[in-house]
Scaffold this active site. Structure first.
Site, mmCIF file in Angstrom:
data_model
loop_
_atom_site.group_PDB
_atom_site.id
_atom_site.type_symbol
_atom_site.label_atom_id
_atom_site.label_comp_id
_atom_site.label_asym_id
_atom_site.label_seq_id
_atom_site.Cartn_x
_atom_site.Cartn_y
_atom_site.Cartn_z
ATOM 1 N N ASN A 10 2.486 4.845 -11.609
ATOM 2 C CA ASN A 10 1.188 4.740 -12.268
ATOM 3 C C ASN A 10 0.043 4.563 -11.273
ATOM 4 O O ASN A 10 -1.102 4.867 -11.600
ATOM 5 C CB ASN A 10 1.214 3.567 -13.250
ATOM 6 N N ASP A 34 0.873 -1.176 0.000
ATOM 7 C CA ASP A 34 0.000 0.000 0.000
ATOM 8 C C ASP A 34 0.903 1.217 0.000
ATOM 9 O O ASP A 34 1.484 1.586 1.031
ATOM 10 C CB ASP A 34 -0.899 -0.004 1.232
ATOM 11 N N TYR A 36 -9.860 15.302 -7.459
ATOM 12 C CA TYR A 36 -9.004 14.425 -8.268
ATOM 13 C C TYR A 36 -8.093 15.255 -9.174
ATOM 14 O O TYR A 36 -6.882 15.020 -9.249
ATOM 15 C CB TYR A 36 -9.865 13.478 -9.107
ATOM 16 N N GLY A 37 -8.656 16.229 -9.856
ATOM 17 C CA GLY A 37 -7.846 17.082 -10.716
ATOM 18 C C GLY A 37 -6.807 17.857 -9.929
ATOM 19 O O GLY A 37 -5.662 18.016 -10.365
ATOM 20 N N ALA A 38 -7.182 18.330 -8.744
ATOM 21 C CA ALA A 38 -6.237 19.070 -7.911
ATOM 22 C C ALA A 38 -5.089 18.170 -7.474
ATOM 23 O O ALA A 38 -3.927 18.603 -7.432
ATOM 24 C CB ALA A 38 -6.957 19.645 -6.697
ATOM 25 N N ALA A 39 -5.395 16.930 -7.134
ATOM 26 C CA ALA A 39 -4.345 15.989 -6.731
ATOM 27 C C ALA A 39 -3.375 15.737 -7.877
ATOM 28 O O ALA A 39 -2.153 15.767 -7.698
ATOM 29 C CB ALA A 39 -4.967 14.684 -6.248
ATOM 30 N N LYS A 40 -3.909 15.487 -9.054
ATOM 31 C CA LYS A 40 -3.038 15.234 -10.204
ATOM 32 C C LYS A 40 -2.233 16.482 -10.571
ATOM 33 O O LYS A 40 -1.058 16.392 -10.955
ATOM 34 C CB LYS A 40 -3.872 14.771 -11.393
#
Length: 239
Positions: free
Chosen positions: A80, A56, A143-147
């Site tokens: 990935n 993990d 999600y977009g902020a994390a990426k």
């Protein structure tokens, strides 16, 4: 001489195709993920040059344990592993769970491992390739902020590693078939809608993203670092 390659999230989808390309090129590949059965099946399918490692990657203790199983010399690291947090509901608690979940799954899984094995990357030819998303550029909530945070971190990483001749780059895919990411949402109508947003009139395939990763990990890409390679069929144009 075969290179040592580590691919996180290598049991399915894009990660599996990345591992397959390296394995077919004769490299020694370790695929890392949380699900033992999935990893072991993938490794068996991909051949004797592929080793599964259960970890993990958002858990620092698990990452420390995994270091004992990873190669002492790592030529290529492909980050990935990642997913979208599925917590729904209103209120601050659900909001916190979504944002924290997306950060842990998509940022910590990358940063904890990469920083832990930095000293093992091959001086002069090491490669780090991280999978981001079109969401980082278009905007997509937590999600977009994390990426997107991976893009800023990769600029820092490339500067840190550059003096050792090690490159660090991002591949940012658009909509890609053959992954678990979208689940049942990617039905025929949704595929058609997303395909219409691209310049090529179709969505991508996992092998096409894997080819981009394989190039950035190649000796020929030795003068490319700190970059974001868009792999989205022209759905969102880079500048």
């Amino acid at each position: 001489m075969a290179r040592n390659v580590v691919v996180t999230g290598g049991g399915t989808g894009i990660g599996y195709e990345v591992a397959r390309r390296f394995a077919e090129a004769g490299e020694q590949v370790v695929i890392v993920g949380r699900r033992r059965a999935v990893l072991e099946k993938a490794a068996a399918d991909l051949g004797p040059g592929v080793t599964p490692l259960v970890c993990d990657l958002a858990d620092p203790d698990a990452v420390e344990d995994a270091l004992r199983e990873l190669p002492e010399r790592i030529d290529v690291l492909v980050n990935n592993a990642g997913s979208r947090e599925t917590v729904i509901g209103g209120g601050p608690h659900a909001l916190l769970a979504r944002w924290r979940g997306d950060f842990e799954r998509n940022v910590l899984t990358v940063v904890l491992l990469t920083e832990s094995i930095r000293d093992r990357l091959t001086v002069g030819s090491g490669r780090v390739v991280t999978i981001s998303s079109i969401a980082a550029l278009r905007g997509a909530g937590s999600y977009g902020a994390a990426k997107a945070s991976l893009h800023a971190w990769n600029h820092f990483l490339a500067a840190q590693l550059g003096t050792s001749g090690i490159t660090a780059n991002i591949v940012a895919p658009g909509t890609v078939s053959g992954t678990e990411f979208f689940g049942p949402r990617l039905d025929e109508a949704e595929v058609a809608r997303r395909a219409a947003r691209t310049l090529l009139g179709r969505i991508g395939e996992t092998g096409e993203v894997a080819a981009a990763v394989h190039f950035l990990a190649s000796p020929e890409a030795g003068f490319i670092t700190g970059e974001i390679l868009h792999c989205n069929g022209g759905e969102l144009l880079g500048r």
